[in-house]
Motif scaffolding. Structure first.
Motif, PDB file in Angstrom:
ATOM      1  N   SER A 159     -42.859 -44.072  16.344  1.00 12.43           N
ATOM      2  CA  SER A 159     -43.152 -44.689  17.643  1.00 12.43           C
ATOM      3  C   SER A 159     -43.817 -46.051  17.476  1.00 12.43           C
ATOM      4  N   HIS A 160     -44.779 -46.171  16.562  1.00 12.14           N
ATOM      5  CA  HIS A 160     -45.428 -47.445  16.243  1.00 12.14           C
ATOM      6  C   HIS A 160     -46.217 -47.270  14.950  1.00 12.14           C
ATOM      7  N   ASP A 161     -46.665 -48.371  14.373  1.00  9.66           N
ATOM      8  CA  ASP A 161     -47.236 -48.318  13.035  1.00  9.66           C
ATOM      9  C   ASP A 161     -48.755 -48.242  13.068  1.00  9.66           C
ATOM     10  N   HIS A 162     -49.288 -47.175  13.684  1.00 12.66           N
ATOM     11  CA  HIS A 162     -50.709 -46.859  13.602  1.00 12.66           C
ATOM     12  C   HIS A 162     -50.850 -45.607  12.758  1.00 12.66           C
ATOM     13  N   PRO A 193     -40.320 -49.685  15.906  1.00  8.61           N
ATOM     14  CA  PRO A 193     -40.352 -50.932  16.675  1.00  8.61           C
ATOM     15  C   PRO A 193     -40.113 -52.139  15.764  1.00  8.61           C
ATOM     16  N   ALA A 251     -42.841 -53.429  13.587  1.00  5.36           N
ATOM     17  CA  ALA A 251     -43.359 -52.499  12.580  1.00  5.36           C
ATOM     18  C   ALA A 251     -42.260 -51.989  11.666  1.00  5.36           C
ATOM     19  N   ALA A 308     -49.020 -53.244  19.443  1.00  4.18           N
ATOM     20  CA  ALA A 308     -48.569 -52.054  18.711  1.00  4.18           C
ATOM     21  C   ALA A 308     -48.402 -50.858  19.633  1.00  4.18           C
ATOM     22  N   ASN A 309     -49.437 -50.533  20.426  1.00  3.58           N
ATOM     23  CA  ASN A 309     -49.336 -49.395  21.338  1.00  3.58           C
ATOM     24  C   ASN A 309     -48.299 -49.643  22.430  1.00  3.58           C
ATOM     25  N   SER A 351     -44.484 -49.183  21.674  1.00  4.49           N
ATOM     26  CA  SER A 351     -44.025 -47.896  21.138  1.00  4.49           C
ATOM     27  C   SER A 351     -42.587 -47.595  21.547  1.00  4.49           C
ATOM     28  N   CYS A 352     -41.868 -46.930  20.661  1.00  5.31           N
ATOM     29  CA  CYS A 352     -40.522 -46.453  20.987  1.00  5.31           C
ATOM     30  C   CYS A 352     -40.636 -45.284  21.962  1.00  5.31           C
TER      31      CYS A 352
END
Length: 810
Positions: free
Chosen positions: A598-601, A623, A626, A660-661, A664-665
């Protein structure tokens, strides 16, 4: 008057004594089996007997067990039922109250385990002093603690000075035992109960921790020997010498354990009972030689008794050096029974020794049945006794027969306990067992004994043991890295295990007793279980319990997708390796068709590397900002169809820069019965964009609540647009962000949605198909009486009832 004649040879009128059935022995095998059955019935039941009922069963069972009747086995079973419940209540009473908050405490005590030093932290077990100055809830109890370096700070060298057996004063934050609950996952709450841990936590102010004294006792000696091996032995073999001599597996990497499992050799490195038996036999032979050299000893103590006591002493010392692991304790007890019979000039068979060892262990700690080692240790010896009952065969034929029996007989237990079996194991064990047990282990122990007497004297035996080990490990490495070496099997039911055990029993019957085909059929439900995939047109989601993070498995009839991979901590916990991959294996997945990040966290992508090591060829989407090497970008408008189920990305829009948030995909999964929405960590801005461009496509039957229930997400307009029947929050128990926020939960509930959290429910399985929307909570489905969340709910209900009864006046 009619007179009846007596029996043949008995004059008429003579009274004849009627033979009554002899009572079963109090310590006989039937009573041990009854005791084990009673213990298992309590320990593996979903609910726990109340304390008064358990005490009553103990009294009734003991009275029947000790009575001179043939029903003693029933008394032993009733005693086992009650005794296990009594010990279970005592174990739970040692823990901090379930569901209670973390507490900050000042503790003094002793390090009782070998500290596990990592790149950024150290983990250890701490025995709190039993003095009035210590907190009442932790006084005299053990806690599992971590000493972690501050983020973005240099490594704290003081934690590396932490040694086993040392006394320390420290500030810690401690919480009740609570684990993550997933299909096929490690049960941390059962482990804490078995180890009698009061809680777990970490040092709050590492800089204020101070040592109170030099290391002492057995733990200190074990670490001193481990350090000596590390200093005096070079190369990779030293970590295995530490494991084989001392049971110190801290030096083994995850890759080492993976290789050992693939080779079926984990039991040898963990110090098996066979090693202890060899040591005891060697000590007995030495004692016999000593009595022959010094015949005067026989005037004071007979040679057989000297050999028996030497065997027990050597076995006990080796078990102590290994930290009293369960297989070593079982072997020591068996050897002690045989030695006691020898001293009393009575014959004790192996079966009697095994049953008495089990009896002692169950009386001392009935919760030991929760440990896989209990079953593998006792079952392995039991199968060998039954299949090879003292046959007069050559040593080679006997060794091969024992290996064959162990391979076949322990296969069901290995599969049920670990979800895997080693194809290479039977062949590799033929070489490893004699080489390691008869060469490497004696050299390692000789070095330990010499080092204990004179500093530096253990160098050459340890180095020779390491050299011998490396020669064999080089050979086994080829087999360990073969894709065919390890066989992963899906999780199955207890009934499948019982059927497989019956099938193995049938297979191992003597020749000519029944056919072999029915026996093989009984093993099929365990070795080839139903993977319960959804039918075409339906979809299943498994929202894994990964703590403060997200990992969702999506399954259709023939395809599998992983949405996010769970969290990771630098140099520490990796949810991909520890949680996600074992769960996929337990569900029978040997491959993944796609991974979506979903995202790179770190709470979403931290476990990705662990997942990709297990499934290296899986396509990845993330994404655009990311995108990692070899990954494709996800963006609105992309979609595909699997088995009658439509997948589509609703967000992020192409060519628009977002954080980033917010970037998200967002994945929408649609069936004829409705849709499921996976929005990642989107916040207000992304929700507004979706409302603007997507509209009615947001309507879903179920949704993963964005950003774990943060106040920055789930706006009223978004919630009303989605209008789900089920809203799932993936968040850690009592996490520092206080997710999910109460106002967010209330917002979703106001639309008629049922809100479930992984922190309270464990993993959540969601089905959407012809039967509509269905959900299963793992903590409820696989109910356990030691479950922390269930006990916390029960305590809260009792508290509320008591408050209502007391009234506002108290």
């Amino acid at each position: 008057m009619l007179h009846h004649a007596g029996r043949a040879g008995t004059p008429p009128g003579t009274s004849v004594a009627v033979r009554r059935p002899l009572p079963l022995p109090v310590l006989g095998k039937a009573c041990v089996v009854g005791l084990l059955a009673g213990v298992c019935a309590t320990v593996f039941a979903p609910l726990l007997l109340v304390r008064w009922a358990a005490l009553l069963l103990v009294c009734i069972g003991a009275a029947i067990w000790l009575a001179p009747t043939r029903g003693r086995w029933l008394g032993a079973a009733l005693f086992g039922l009650g005794w296990a419940a009594v010990q279970a209540h005592a174990g739970l009473a040692l823990q901090l109250p379930a569901g209670g908050p973390s507490i900050d405490v000042a503790l003094q005590g002793r390090v009782v385990s070998l500290p596990e030093h990592g790149p950024r932290g150290t983990r250890f077990r701490f025995q709190v002093d039993d003095v009035p100055a210590m907190p009442a809830a932790l006084r005299g109890r053990q806690v599992a603690l971590g000493w972690y370096d501050e983020p973005r700070a240099a490594a704290d060298g003081r934690r590396l000075t932490l040694q086993a057996g040392a006394r320390w004063a420290l500030q810690a934050r401690v919480r009740p035992p609570r684990g993550l609950v997933n299909p096929g996952g490690f049960d941390a709450e059962a482990f804490a109960l078995r180890q009698r841990l009061a809680g777990s936590g970490y040092l709050r102010a590492p800089g204020q921790a101070r040592a109170l004294g030099e290391p002492t006792g057995l733990p200190a000696w074990r670490e001193r020997m481990a350090d000596a091996i590390a200093e005096q032995v070079g190369g990779h073999g030293r970590r295995f010498v530490q494991a084989l001599a001392l049971g110190d597996t801290r030096g083994l990497s995850q890759a080492d354990w993976d290789d050992l499992r693939a080779l079926g050799l984990s039991h040898l490195v963990a110090i098996s009972g066979f090693h202890v038996g060899v040591v005891a036999g060697f000590a007995a032979v030495l004692a016999g030689v000593l009595w022959r050299v010094l015949p005067g000893l026989g005037r004071h103590w007979p040679a057989p008794l000297g050999a028996a006591l030497a065997a027990v002493a050597a076995a006990a010392l080796y078990a102590a050096a290994a930290g009293f692991a369960l297989p070593t304790v079982r072997t020591v007890l068996m050897i002690a029974v045989v030695a006691a019979a020898r001293c009393a000039r009575r014959r004790a068979t192996v079966a009697q020794s095994l049953s008495l060892a089990a009896l002692v262990l169950l009386l001392l700690d009935p919760l030991a049945v929760l440990a896989p080692g209990f079953w593998l240790s006792f079952a392995g010896v039991l199968w060998l006794i039954w299949c090879l009952p003292g046959r007069e065969t050559g040593w080679l034929r006997g060794f091969l027969g024992a290996q064959g029996v162990a391979t076949v007989a322990l296969l069901p237990l290995t599969v049920a306990l670990f979800g895997q079996a080693s194809r290479a194991g039977p062949l590799v064990n033929l070489l490893a067992i004699p080489w390691w047990t008869l060469v490497v282990v004696p050299l390692a122990l000789l070095g330990t004994a010499l080092e204990a007497l004179v500093d530096g004297a253990g160098r050459w035996p340890w180095q020779l043991a390491a050299w011998c080990f490396e020669r064999s490990w080089w050979l086994f490495g080829f087999a360990a890295r073969s894709e065919l070496s390890l066989w992963w099997l899906p999780q199955s039911s207890r009934w499948a295990l019982l059927a497989a055990l019956l099938g193995v029993f049938w297979l191992l019957l003597p020749r000519g007793v029944g056919g072999r085909l029915p026996a093989l059929l009984l093993c099929l439900p365990l070795l080839w279980p139903d993977r319960q995939r959804p039918p075409p047109g339906a979809v299943e989601l498994l929202v894994m319990d990964v703590g403060q993070g997200l990992a969702v498995l999506v399954r259709t009839a023939r395809h599998t997708l992983l949405y996010d991979a769970g969290p990771a901590v630098e140099g520490g916990f990796d949810a991909g390796e520890r949680l996600v991959v074992p769960t996929l294996r337990a569900l029978g997945h040997g491959r993944l068709d796609r991974i979506v990040l979903s995202h790179d966290h770190l709470d979403h992508s931290g476990g990705l590397d662990g997942v990709r090591r297990a499934f290296p060829a899986t396509p990845l989407q993330a994404p655009r900002g990311a995108v990692r090497r070899g990954a494709g970008a996800c963006q609105a408008g992309q979609g595909w169809e699997w088995d009658g189920v439509a997948f589509a990305f609703l967000h992020p829009p192409a060519g628009q820069a977002l954080g980033a948030n917010e970037g998200s995909c967002v994945l929408r999964i649609a069936t004829k019965q409705g849709a499921i929405l996976l929005p990642g960590d989107i916040e207000r801005r992304a929700e507004a964009l979706l409302l603007q461009h997507t509209g009615t496509a947001l309507r879903a039957e179920a949704v993963i609540v964005p950003h774990h229930g943060s106040a920055s997400s789930s706006t009223l307009a978004w919630v009303q647009a989605v209008q789900p029947r089920l809203a799932v929050v993936s968040a850690g128990h009592r996490n520092r962000f206080k997710h999910p926020r109460p106002e967010v939960v209330a917002r979703w509930q106001a639309t008629g949605a049922e809100v479930l959290t992984t922190a309270e429910s464990g993993a959540l399985r969601i089905w959407l198909g012809e039967e509509g929307l269905q959900v299963r909570e793992q903590r409820v489905f696989a109910r356990r009486w030691w479950d922390a969340a269930e006990r916390a709910r029960s305590a809260a209900i009792l508290s509320a009832v008591k408050q209502a009864a007391d009234g506002p006046e108290g």
